[in-house]
Design a protein around this motif. Sequence first.
Motif, PDB file in Angstrom:
ATOM      1  N   THR A  57      15.482 -18.617  29.318  1.00  0.00           N
ATOM      2  CA  THR A  57      16.719 -19.200  28.798  1.00  0.00           C
ATOM      3  C   THR A  57      16.899 -18.733  27.361  1.00  0.00           C
ATOM      4  O   THR A  57      15.965 -18.800  26.560  1.00  0.00           O
ATOM      5  N   PHE A  58      18.095 -18.249  27.050  1.00  0.00           N
ATOM      6  CA  PHE A  58      18.418 -17.818  25.691  1.00  0.00           C
ATOM      7  C   PHE A  58      19.055 -19.010  24.978  1.00  0.00           C
ATOM      8  O   PHE A  58      20.136 -19.458  25.346  1.00  0.00           O
ATOM      9  N   ALA A  59      18.351 -19.543  23.989  1.00  0.00           N
ATOM     10  CA  ALA A  59      18.861 -20.680  23.222  1.00  0.00           C
ATOM     11  C   ALA A  59      18.747 -20.361  21.736  1.00  0.00           C
ATOM     12  O   ALA A  59      17.923 -19.540  21.325  1.00  0.00           O
ATOM     13  N   HIS A  60      19.585 -21.010  20.949  1.00  0.00           N
ATOM     14  CA  HIS A  60      19.488 -20.856  19.503  1.00  0.00           C
ATOM     15  C   HIS A  60      19.985 -22.114  18.805  1.00  0.00           C
ATOM     16  O   HIS A  60      20.762 -22.884  19.356  1.00  0.00           O
ATOM     17  N   SER A  61      19.482 -22.305  17.594  1.00  0.00           N
ATOM     18  CA  SER A  61      19.819 -23.462  16.785  1.00  0.00           C
ATOM     19  C   SER A  61      20.169 -22.992  15.382  1.00  0.00           C
ATOM     20  O   SER A  61      19.480 -22.138  14.815  1.00  0.00           O
ATOM     21  N   ASP A 112      20.485 -17.582  31.204  1.00  0.00           N
ATOM     22  CA  ASP A 112      19.418 -16.610  31.430  1.00  0.00           C
ATOM     23  C   ASP A 112      19.642 -15.350  30.577  1.00  0.00           C
ATOM     24  O   ASP A 112      20.725 -14.758  30.591  1.00  0.00           O
ATOM     25  N   ALA A 113      18.607 -14.947  29.872  1.00  0.00           N
ATOM     26  CA  ALA A 113      18.677 -13.742  29.034  1.00  0.00           C
ATOM     27  C   ALA A 113      19.008 -12.506  29.854  1.00  0.00           C
ATOM     28  O   ALA A 113      19.510 -11.513  29.315  1.00  0.00           O
ATOM     29  N   GLU A 114      18.746 -12.547  31.169  1.00  0.00           N
ATOM     30  CA  GLU A 114      19.048 -11.407  32.029  1.00  0.00           C
ATOM     31  C   GLU A 114      20.530 -11.039  31.975  1.00  0.00           C
ATOM     32  O   GLU A 114      20.885  -9.861  32.041  1.00  0.00           O
ATOM     33  N   ASN A 115      21.399 -12.043  31.799  1.00  0.00           N
ATOM     34  CA  ASN A 115      22.834 -11.773  31.701  1.00  0.00           C
ATOM     35  C   ASN A 115      23.153 -10.881  30.503  1.00  0.00           C
ATOM     36  O   ASN A 115      23.964  -9.965  30.598  1.00  0.00           O
ATOM     37  N   PHE A 116      22.525 -11.145  29.368  1.00  0.00           N
ATOM     38  CA  PHE A 116      22.752 -10.343  28.166  1.00  0.00           C
ATOM     39  C   PHE A 116      22.099  -8.971  28.305  1.00  0.00           C
ATOM     40  O   PHE A 116      22.653  -7.959  27.879  1.00  0.00           O
ATOM     41  N   LEU A 117      20.932  -8.945  28.907  1.00  0.00           N
ATOM     42  CA  LEU A 117      20.224  -7.684  29.134  1.00  0.00           C
ATOM     43  C   LEU A 117      21.054  -6.768  30.029  1.00  0.00           C
ATOM     44  O   LEU A 117      21.192  -5.564  29.750  1.00  0.00           O
ATOM     45  N   ASP A 118      21.652  -7.339  31.078  1.00  0.00           N
ATOM     46  CA  ASP A 118      22.501  -6.549  31.975  1.00  0.00           C
ATOM     47  C   ASP A 118      23.741  -6.016  31.258  1.00  0.00           C
ATOM     48  O   ASP A 118      24.170  -4.898  31.489  1.00  0.00           O
ATOM     49  N   GLU A 119      24.303  -6.830  30.368  1.00  0.00           N
ATOM     50  CA  GLU A 119      25.545  -6.457  29.683  1.00  0.00           C
ATOM     51  C   GLU A 119      25.320  -5.506  28.511  1.00  0.00           C
ATOM     52  O   GLU A 119      26.074  -4.557  28.313  1.00  0.00           O
TER      53      GLU A 119
END
Length: 146
Positions: A57-61, A112-119
């Motif tokens: 999971t890609f999260a940030h604060s 999911d970080a996979e979405n950003f990796l794919d894009e």
Amino acid sequence: PTPSPSNEPSESTIPSDTPVPTPTAVAGPPGTLVFGTALDENLRIVEPVNTFTPGMTFAHSIEVPEPFGVSTVGEQIVRILEDGTEEEVVQAQNNQPQVQADATIAGFEAGDAENFLDEWGPGLYVMRVYAAGVLIAQEQFTLAEG
């Protein structure tokens, strides 16, 4: 013998009234940006992580010393290319998550970080967060294949 005048420049130095500048530290943005895979109840990252692979999971604060003062922030993402130059992959004006104007902390889970990796592909990235057009936080993260 009498010394003859010379057209050569003198080696003596003339004192200057101009002080030599001293280097000063360049201030960065006032806030902090932390990446991880989960947020706690206070919207802070539970365990900081800067490298994301598929399935994470890609999260940030974002935490700032003074309240945001706006209801949305702009999040720009740039890829750092091999030669050190930047390539913008997400424009801040197109990525405007909501925050509470009177808050000093905001947190987001983006899936999911996979979405950003794919894009965007694997590589080193920088996220910059803006409030009312002013940079308030920035940090690097990496997207990597499993």
